[in-house]
Write a protein that holds these residues in place. Structure first.
Motif, short mmCIF file in Angstrom:
data_model
loop_
_atom_site.label_atom_id
_atom_site.label_comp_id
_atom_site.label_asym_id
_atom_site.label_seq_id
_atom_site.Cartn_x
_atom_site.Cartn_y
_atom_site.Cartn_z
N ILE A 300 0.84 -1.21 0.00
CA ILE A 300 0.00 0.00 0.00
C ILE A 300 0.87 1.25 0.00
O ILE A 300 0.64 2.21 -0.76
N ALA A 301 1.90 1.26 0.85
CA ALA A 301 2.76 2.43 0.96
C ALA A 301 3.45 2.74 -0.37
O ALA A 301 3.55 3.91 -0.77
N ARG A 302 3.92 1.70 -1.07
CA ARG A 302 4.61 1.92 -2.33
C ARG A 302 3.65 2.42 -3.42
O ARG A 302 3.99 3.31 -4.21
N ARG A 303 2.45 1.86 -3.47
CA ARG A 303 1.52 2.20 -4.55
C ARG A 303 0.83 3.54 -4.33
O ARG A 303 0.55 4.27 -5.28
N HIS A 304 0.51 3.85 -3.08
CA HIS A 304 -0.40 4.96 -2.82
C HIS A 304 0.21 6.04 -1.94
O HIS A 304 -0.51 6.74 -1.23
N TRP A 305 1.52 6.21 -1.99
CA TRP A 305 2.14 7.16 -1.07
C TRP A 305 1.70 8.59 -1.33
O TRP A 305 1.57 9.39 -0.40
N ARG A 306 1.41 8.93 -2.60
CA ARG A 306 0.97 10.29 -2.89
C ARG A 306 -0.39 10.57 -2.24
O ARG A 306 -0.62 11.63 -1.64
N TYR A 307 -1.31 9.62 -2.38
CA TYR A 307 -2.63 9.76 -1.76
C TYR A 307 -2.47 9.86 -0.24
O TYR A 307 -3.07 10.72 0.41
N GLY A 308 -1.64 8.98 0.33
CA GLY A 308 -1.43 9.00 1.78
C GLY A 308 -0.81 10.30 2.27
O GLY A 308 -1.17 10.80 3.34
N ALA A 309 0.10 10.86 1.46
CA ALA A 309 0.73 12.12 1.86
C ALA A 309 -0.29 13.25 1.90
O ALA A 309 -0.25 14.10 2.80
N GLY A 310 -1.23 13.24 0.96
CA GLY A 310 -2.27 14.26 0.97
C GLY A 310 -3.18 14.14 2.18
O GLY A 310 -3.53 15.15 2.81
N ALA A 320 -5.06 23.00 5.50
CA ALA A 320 -5.17 22.10 4.36
C ALA A 320 -6.52 21.38 4.36
O ALA A 320 -7.13 21.18 3.30
N PHE A 321 -7.00 21.00 5.54
CA PHE A 321 -8.32 20.36 5.64
C PHE A 321 -9.40 21.35 5.18
O PHE A 321 -10.31 20.98 4.43
N THR A 322 -9.28 22.59 5.60
CA THR A 322 -10.26 23.60 5.21
C THR A 322 -10.26 23.80 3.71
O THR A 322 -11.33 23.96 3.09
N GLU A 323 -9.09 23.77 3.08
CA GLU A 323 -9.01 23.91 1.63
C GLU A 323 -9.78 22.79 0.93
O GLU A 323 -10.45 23.03 -0.09
N ALA A 324 -9.69 21.57 1.47
CA ALA A 324 -10.43 20.45 0.88
C ALA A 324 -11.93 20.66 1.01
O ALA A 324 -12.69 20.38 0.07
#
Length: 399
Positions: A300-310, A320-324
């Motif tokens: 999971i970490a290798r495939r989806h690190w960009r999603y996890g970082a967000g 950042a939460f407010t921006e979402a």
């Protein structure tokens, strides 16, 4: 062999209590005991979600999620009405804020129709008719979505089932012998014997499966969902969702007006360092070590690190939460968001890193294991309970 009951259910969340309720309705006279390690019901996933009665629009046609959510939504409304539990059928909006989301939105329309769900397509002006403060280039309205108090539902299921519910009863050992039944020891040394066992332990279901001598083929990887309350609830009339990413079993940050009139905002989804880690201060070395040791977690970490970082960024930064949130609700300000209690999703992950999307129910001698039952399990709990009851009764009849 003397049995203390016919069926032992481990877990006093809504799925375990629905199973006890279904057993009483399907075969009256069945003796059921529910073991719950907490001092009351619904202390984890059931009592820490957004309270939405999901329509079933997101789920693949023919899947257990689709079948049970569509059926369960109608049954949940009826159950709440019968027992005077706070609820409302509000409908909801799913809103696209970017042209890249339009194909996914159209796919949801098709999926909803295949699942037999009434769906209305909306343009920007029609979105404003439902939600004047919400911004979007296109949307859909799903009329069968609602909200309720799932903790109250769980308490009513416990009463209506007629089962013996033992709180503060953490299971520490299971001895299963196909020809003789199942014996369970709890932390205080009590031993209970039953003809069959149902594992509805949620965040700990994989551990309970291993206690029973079964290899579940998965591990629970906990994801914390963090919520805020909206200080200006008048900005939102009902339920507003973004278009979800089909690669993940998460629905994104959404706005939910609950039965109390308040508006819940969230959740995001960040890996939790404890299975009951409702904030960053809670860390369980055992839980964290198991997560890191499971090969699926590394995949999971290798495939989806960009999603996890967000997601991690939105967890650590309120701005950042407010921006979402502002993508859907431009009028919201950072000061409008007040921290609310978080939840933890018991996400089943296979060895290859697959995030199990559908409900996962597996059988073993005299045992039924519920190994993946995140959202919409609360919505679908009544039909899920009947399915589990059917399987465990078949096990009793064959043995």
């Amino acid at each position: 062999m003397t049995y203390d009951c016919d069926v032992l259910v481990i877990g006093g969340g809504i799925v375990g209590l629905s199973t006890a309720y279904a057993l009483a309705r399907t075969r009256p006279g069945t003796r059921v005991t529910v073991l719950e390690k907490e001092p009351g019901p619904a202390r984890h996933q059931t009592g820490r979600n957004s309270g939405v009665i999901h329509s079933g629009i997101y789920y693949a046609p023919g899947s257990l999620k689709a079948r049970f959510a569509v059926r369960g939504a109608a049954e949940m409304v009826k159950f709440c009405a019968e027992y005077d539990i706070p609820h409302a059928v509000t409908g909801k909006l799913i809103v696209a804020t970017d042209r890249e989301e339009l194909p996914r939105l159209h796919a949801l329309v098709q999926r909803g129709r295949e699942n037999g769900i009434p769906v209305r397509e909306l343009g920007p002006a029609q979105i404003s008719e439902f939600e004047p403060q919400v911004s979007g280039i296109a949307g859909i309205h799903v009329g069968t979505t609602g909200v309720c108090d799932y903790a109250a539902v769980a308490e009513q299921l416990a009463q209506a089932s007629g089962a013996e519910v033992r709180y503060g009863a953490e299971v520490t050992r299971i001895d299963r012998r196909p020809e003789r039944g199942v014996a369970v020891r709890t932390a205080d040394g009590t031993v209970l014997r039953a003809r069959a066992l149902v594992n509805c332990a949620g965040l700990h279901c994989d551990r309970v499966a291993r206690l029973a001598g079964d290899d579940p083929g998965m591990r629970i990887v906990p994801f914390r969902g963090e919520y805020f309350d909206l200080a200006r609830p008048d900005l939102v009339r009902g339920l507003v969702y973004p278009v979800p990413d089909p690669a993940f079993p998460f629905l994104g940050v959404h706005l939910t007006r609950g039965v109390d009139g308040g508006v819940h905002v969230g959740p995001n989804a960040v890996p939790a360092p404890a299975r009951e880690g409702y904030d960053w201060s809670v860390l369980s070395p055992r839980d964290l070590a198991e997560t890191l040791a499971w090969p699926g977690s590394r995949h999971i970490a290798r495939r989806h690190w960009r999603y996890g970082a967000g997601e991690l960024r939105r967890s650590l930064s309120k701005r950042a939460f407010t921006e979402a949130v502002r993508r859907l609700l431009p009028a919201v300000a950072e000061d409008d968001l007040r921290p609310a209690k978080s939840g933890v999703r018991a996400q089943a992950v296979l060895r290859d890193g697959t995030l199990v999307d559908d409900f996962l129910i597996r059988e073993a001698p005299r045992t039924v294991h519920v190994l993946n039952a995140p959202s919409p399990a609360a919505t679908a709990s009544l039909p899920i309970g009947r399915e589990i009851a059917r399987r465990v009764l078949a096990s009793l009849d064959s043995g």
